[in-house]
Write an enzyme that holds these catalytic residues in place. Structure first.
Site, short mmCIF file in Angstrom:
data_model
loop_
_atom_site.label_atom_id
_atom_site.label_comp_id
_atom_site.label_asym_id
_atom_site.label_seq_id
_atom_site.Cartn_x
_atom_site.Cartn_y
_atom_site.Cartn_z
N GLU A 106 44.95 42.12 32.72
CA GLU A 106 44.23 42.78 31.05
C GLU A 106 45.81 42.36 29.82
O GLU A 106 45.22 42.06 28.90
CB GLU A 106 44.33 44.98 31.32
CG GLU A 106 43.53 45.51 29.69
CD GLU A 106 43.59 46.87 29.77
OE1 GLU A 106 42.53 47.22 29.92
OE2 GLU A 106 44.50 47.43 29.80
N HIS A 108 46.03 42.74 58.82
CA HIS A 108 44.63 43.17 59.13
C HIS A 108 43.06 42.65 59.15
O HIS A 108 42.20 42.74 58.99
CB HIS A 108 44.67 43.76 59.84
CG HIS A 108 46.35 44.27 60.93
ND1 HIS A 108 46.77 43.65 62.45
CD2 HIS A 108 47.63 45.26 60.50
CE1 HIS A 108 47.55 44.27 62.50
NE2 HIS A 108 48.75 44.46 62.01
N LYS A 143 32.00 48.64 26.75
CA LYS A 143 32.03 49.88 26.14
C LYS A 143 30.93 50.02 25.34
O LYS A 143 29.97 50.80 25.42
CB LYS A 143 33.00 50.37 25.47
CG LYS A 143 34.47 50.25 26.36
CD LYS A 143 35.58 51.01 25.52
CE LYS A 143 36.98 51.15 26.31
NZ LYS A 143 37.74 51.88 25.45
O1 F6P Z 1 38.95 50.45 28.94
C1 F6P Z 1 40.79 49.47 28.92
C2 F6P Z 1 41.53 51.08 28.20
O2 F6P Z 1 41.52 50.81 26.94
C3 F6P Z 1 42.94 50.58 28.47
O3 F6P Z 1 43.45 49.01 27.47
C4 F6P Z 1 43.53 51.82 28.59
O4 F6P Z 1 44.76 51.84 29.73
C5 F6P Z 1 42.29 52.17 29.51
O5 F6P Z 1 41.70 52.65 28.36
C6 F6P Z 1 42.47 54.25 29.04
O6 F6P Z 1 42.86 54.24 27.72
P1 F6P Z 1 42.81 55.82 26.32
O7 F6P Z 1 44.44 55.57 26.96
O8 F6P Z 1 42.19 55.61 25.49
O9 F6P Z 1 41.75 56.49 26.93
#
Ligand code: F6P
Length: 536
Positions: free
Chosen positions: A347, A378, A500
């Site tokens: 990431e 394994h 998203k």
């Molecule tokens: O979707 C990835 C992300 O944005 C990560 O970078 C982050 O750790 C995770 O989602 C959770 O985000 P949050 O802590 O804002 O819920």
């Protein structure tokens, strides 16, 4: 990167044959020569396809990429995350309070608030809605708000302090609710506390789990305010959103925008760690990480463990064209470490534009995956030994284990198992490097091991809170080192946003007749959605 003088020198060096069996034969002290010691950790990189000339050129590359000045910017809180106009001050989270600048006094203040909550919960002062003490805590979070606490809690559970042993700490992250479903079946609503862990407090995965839990609790206690007060703690950088969700101020812990999600386990996101293991153990974890920060900040580049990990990665990816990297802890306690690193590295450095938003013309983060080493032997090691692609590996091992006879029933047997485990770890890196030459050559093609697969071995004296802290911090700084050389920003993650957004667009379509989808969706998504609707 390609414009730096050292890049052409390294390209030239990569064209010479680099066969590990020969390199070992030509340099009798190679193991010792190509090892270095950092706080809590030793690195043997002699099984990497490098020579002294390569290392010197890699050092030049780092210097020409201005690693030293970027490193100072990181530690001094300059904006190193330009696309979000933020500093990345996770190192400040583990700086001892007495060395903290006044403007960061908030770090110790939140840590102490967290510790007070931990004491109240562990000692039974905090009670559930019916007056019973808390027996179970469930962390609701995902990504950085889940993986770090999950990994550390699992790794150090033998270090749990007596007062922490009265609590069972669980984790639920998946948006489909399946982990939560399994847990709720067994948990008692009267004695279960939920931590809503989300930096943004907008992550739908976490909020949907939280809202399911809220109605589960409400079905057992109609007093909404009591449920919120007795069964939820929020940890976030968005206090307004925690308030809007209904969390009282006393049930909120803060951290800050300058803490990246995947770098946040050192903040109040570490609450489940402190609950499961004890607050002093959490402090020891911070101390180990701080020792690694100091090493990273001050040690010369070629004696600097995180820098060396970064340089070796760059050499493998950009000059030897090795685009896969396996993380192989020989320790069941580090079961979640590979997944933790998958997020940390991919990431952070899975990027293809420069810090200024220009397209880049070199490779960046390799594909990273892993598993407990001895189990992976394994499963996927066949590909490492006889497959068609080069893979770099990190072997991670604790020298001592089960050495306190009083703590372990069947101590002698367990120690014998540990010796076997060590033998396997050392054998695998040896065979990967040398192939048949590790034992004897063969003419049988099925038994031919080509070797020359590079690896590093990271050795701890034993797995302690401090050594784990140092190990994690070492990988964080490795990631930063590579990002500087690759000219990218490791602290943003725009690539996850579009998915998203599209999920939010799709969700209402799935419950409608899908007519609107005709114009909005591609034919694959549309027919998948129709099929699903027909089944529902
Ligand atoms: O979707 C990835 C992300 O944005 C990560 O970078 C982050 O750790 C995770 O989602 C959770 O985000 P949050 O802590 O804002 O819920």
């Amino acid at each position: 990167m390609k414009k730096l003088d050292a890049f052409s020198r390294l390209t030239e060096l990569s064209q010479r044959p680099l066969i590990l069996a020969d390199l070992f034969a030509d340099q009798p002290g190679r193991g010792q020569d190509f090892s270095l010691q950092a706080p809590w950790l030793r690195l043997d990189y002699s099984k990497q396809r490098v020579t002294a000339e390569v290392l010197a050129a890699l050092q030049q590359l780092a210097t020409q990429a201005e690693l030293q000045s970027w490193r100072e910017k990181l530690f001094t809180g300059e904006v190193v995350n330009a696309s979000e106009n933020r500093a990345a001050l996770h190192t400040a989270l583990r700086t001892p309070a007495e060395n903290q600048p006044a403007e960061l006094a908030c770090v110790e203040e939140q840590l102490q608030r967290m510790e007070q909550l931990v004491t109240r919960i562990q000692s039974g002062v905090w009670r559930g809605f019916s007056g019973k003490r808390i027996t179970d805590v469930v962390n609701l979070g995902v990504g950085g708000s889940d993986l770090g606490p999950l990994m550390v809690t699992h790794a150090l559970r033998e270090h749990a302090q007596p007062e922490a042993k009265s609590l069972r700490v669980h984790f639920a992250s998946t948006i489909d609710g399946s982990q939560l479903f399994d847990l709720l079946e067994h948990l008692n609503p009267e004695t279960t506390l939920f931590i809503i862990c989300s930096k943004s407090f907008t992550t739908i995965d976490t909020l949907s789990n939280a809202s399911t839990v809220r109605s589960w609790l409400n079905s057992h206690c109609a007093d909404e305010q009591r449920v919120l007060r007795c069964h939820f703690i929020g940890v976030s950088a968005a206090a307004d959103k925690m308030h809007a969700w209904g969390l009282p101020a006393e049930n909120q812990l803060a951290f800050w925008q300058w803490v990246g999600g995947r770098f946040s386990l050192w903040s109040t996101i570490g609450l489940p760690i402190a609950l499961a293991l004890g607050a002093p153990v959490f402090r020891q974890l911070l101390a180990g990480a701080h020792a690694m920060d100091e090493h990273f900040r001050h040690a010369p580049l070629l004696q600097n463990l995180p820098v060396m990990l970064g340089l070796l990665g760059v050499w493998n990816v950009n000059f030897l064209d090795i685009r896969a990297h396996a993380i192989l802890p020989y320790d069941g306690r580090l079961k979640y470490f590979p997944s933790y690193l998958e997020q940390l590295e991919m990431e952070s450095n899975g990027k293809s534009v420069s810090r200024d938003g220009e397209p880049i013309d070199h490779a960046t983060c390799p594909v990273l995956w892993g598993e407990i080493g001895a189990n992976a032997q394994h499963a996927f090691y066949q590909l490492l030994h006889q497959g068609t692609q080069a893979v770099a590996s990190d072997f991670i091992l604790a020298a001592r284990r089960y050495d306190n006879a009083r703590h372990y029933a069947h101590h002698a047997e367990l120690q014998a198992q540990h010796q076997l485990n060590i033998a396997n770890c050392l054998a695998q890196s040896r065979v990967l490097a040398l192939g048949n030459a590790a034992v004897e050559p063969t003419d049988n093609p099925f038994r031919h091991y080509p070797g020359n697969q590079p690896s590093s071995t990271l050795l701890m004296e034993s797995l302690e809170p401090e050594s784990l802290g140092a190990l994690i911090a070492a990988y964080e700084h490795k990631v930063f080192t590579q990002a500087v050389i690759w000219g990218i920003n490791p602290f943003d993650q725009w690539g996850v946003e579009l998915g998203k957004q599209v999920a939010l667009q799709l969700q209402p379509l799935l419950v409608s007749t899908l007519d609107e989808g005709e114009v909005l969706l591609d034919s694959s998504t549309l027919q998948l959605a129709r099929y699903i609707q027909e089944q529902q």
